[in-house]
Design a protein around this motif. Structure first.
Motif, short mmCIF file in Angstrom:
data_model
loop_
_atom_site.label_atom_id
_atom_site.label_comp_id
_atom_site.label_asym_id
_atom_site.label_seq_id
_atom_site.Cartn_x
_atom_site.Cartn_y
_atom_site.Cartn_z
N LYS A 43 -2.34 33.08 48.46
CA LYS A 43 -3.18 33.07 49.66
C LYS A 43 -3.72 34.47 49.95
CE LYS A 43 -2.91 32.13 54.65
NZ LYS A 43 -2.01 31.67 55.75
N THR A 44 -2.84 35.48 49.85
CA THR A 44 -3.25 36.86 50.10
C THR A 44 -4.16 37.36 48.99
OG1 THR A 44 -1.17 37.27 51.26
CG2 THR A 44 -2.41 39.20 50.56
N ALA A 45 -3.85 36.99 47.75
CA ALA A 45 -4.67 37.42 46.61
C ALA A 45 -6.10 36.88 46.71
CB ALA A 45 -4.02 36.97 45.30
N LYS A 46 -6.24 35.65 47.17
CA LYS A 46 -7.58 35.08 47.34
C LYS A 46 -8.32 35.77 48.48
CE LYS A 46 -6.36 30.61 45.34
NZ LYS A 46 -6.09 29.17 45.58
N LYS A 47 -7.58 36.13 49.53
CA LYS A 47 -8.19 36.86 50.64
C LYS A 47 -8.68 38.23 50.17
CE LYS A 47 -5.95 36.73 54.50
NZ LYS A 47 -4.92 37.02 55.55
N PHE A 48 -7.88 38.88 49.32
CA PHE A 48 -8.26 40.17 48.76
C PHE A 48 -9.49 40.05 47.88
CE2 PHE A 48 -7.76 43.09 45.07
CZ PHE A 48 -8.06 44.28 45.72
N ASN A 49 -9.52 39.01 47.05
CA ASN A 49 -10.66 38.79 46.18
C ASN A 49 -11.93 38.56 46.98
OD1 ASN A 49 -12.44 36.98 44.28
ND2 ASN A 49 -10.93 37.94 42.94
N ASP A 50 -11.83 37.78 48.04
CA ASP A 50 -12.99 37.52 48.91
C ASP A 50 -13.48 38.82 49.56
OD1 ASP A 50 -12.90 34.83 48.35
OD2 ASP A 50 -11.82 34.29 50.18
N ALA A 51 -12.55 39.68 49.95
CA ALA A 51 -12.92 40.96 50.56
C ALA A 51 -13.63 41.85 49.56
CB ALA A 51 -11.68 41.65 51.12
N CYS A 52 -13.19 41.83 48.30
CA CYS A 52 -13.84 42.63 47.26
C CYS A 52 -15.27 42.17 47.05
CB CYS A 52 -13.05 42.54 45.95
SG CYS A 52 -11.43 43.33 45.99
N VAL A 53 -15.47 40.86 47.06
CA VAL A 53 -16.82 40.30 46.90
C VAL A 53 -17.69 40.70 48.09
CG1 VAL A 53 -18.18 38.18 46.81
CG2 VAL A 53 -16.06 38.36 45.48
N GLU A 54 -17.14 40.58 49.28
CA GLU A 54 -17.90 40.90 50.50
C GLU A 54 -18.35 42.35 50.52
OE1 GLU A 54 -17.27 41.09 55.37
OE2 GLU A 54 -15.77 40.10 54.09
N HIS A 55 -17.47 43.24 50.09
CA HIS A 55 -17.77 44.68 50.13
C HIS A 55 -18.29 45.20 48.79
CE1 HIS A 55 -16.06 45.33 54.16
NE2 HIS A 55 -15.18 44.41 53.82
#
Length: 249
Positions: A43-55
């Motif tokens: 769950k946290t890893a997917k949140k991190f991945n989404d943040a990398c895409v966003e930024h």
């Protein structure tokens, strides 16, 4: 379940006589996830991945999940100077407290983690059609770790070259890549990586390869075993949903 201490992956590059700076090098970040925390970690890893895409984090990595719940994030690097870079600095500033909270959530999921380097040894790799580490549709992995002592490395390399020559002479379709320990901890080994569609495809390839190589394969493989100090096997899966590649700026 097969287990392996992947933390014992690398040795000091400067002391490796056979190291060539023409080899492709990778930085690996490893998380030794507690089985009970797997769902929370993902769950946290997917949140991190989404943040990398966003930024649009200017980095890239291929994520591998091993069958012992170890996660590896593999990033190609040109040289050691890249280890000094801080690609997440701008992202951390933009996210503020949310960035730190995200990594606090990661820390709850494992007791140990760390980073090191490995390198692809193309001279021992058997991929006659060209080296490809991430073929679409071939996300299942068999990893074979061949440990050695410094005094036996020359003999081991010679034996592994004979294996490659045997595969080539027989026209084997069971391709593999060889990685060598890089900069990190002290144990030395070569890691053999084989790609397949899934566990069934892997078993079918192995059976077909045994029949192709014939009984004479034992003598060649035994030379590898004789030069190795230990061997271990682990399976894994490429996690493309947790892998990342930045958009070009």
């Amino acid at each position: 379940m097969k287990t392996i201490k992947i933390t014992m992956l690398v040795c000091v590059l400067c002391l490796v006589a056979n190291f060539s700076f023409s080899q492709k090098m990778y930085q690996v970040h490893q998380d030794n996830v507690n089985p009970s925390m797997l769902m929370e970690y993902e769950k946290t890893a997917k949140k991190f991945n989404d943040a990398c895409v966003e930024h649009n984090l200017q980095s890239q990595w291929l994520t591998v999940m091993m069958d012992d719940f170890t996660f590896l994030y593999v990033t190609p690097i040109e040289n050691f100077s890249e280890l000094d870079k801080r690609p997440m600095a701008d992202m951390a500033e933009a996210m503020g407290d949310d960035f730190g909270k995200m990594f606090e959530d990661f820390d709850k999921c494992y007791d140990s983690h760390g980073s090191y380097t490995i390198m692809l040894d193309e001279s021992l790799t058997y991929m006659p059609d060209g080296v490809d580490q991430s073929t679409e549709g071939q996300d299942y992995r068999d990893f074979y770790y061949i440990y050695f002592t410094p005094q036996n490395e020359k003999s081991l390399r010679s034996a592994m070259k004979e294996v490659k020559e045997m595969f080539a002479a027989k026209g084997s379709k069971n391709y593999y890549r060889i990685y060598r320990t890089g900069f990190g901890v002290m144990d030395n080994y070569y890691m053999v990586a084989m790609s397949s569609k899934d566990e069934v495809d892997s078993a079918q390839k192995s059976k077909a390869n045994e029949e192709l190589l014939g009984p004479e394969r034992y003598e060649t493989f035994n030379k590898v075993l004789s030069a190795a100090s230990a061997m271990e096997e682990v399976t894994g899966q490429i996690r493309r949903d947790l892998s990342y590649s930045a958009k070009k700026e």
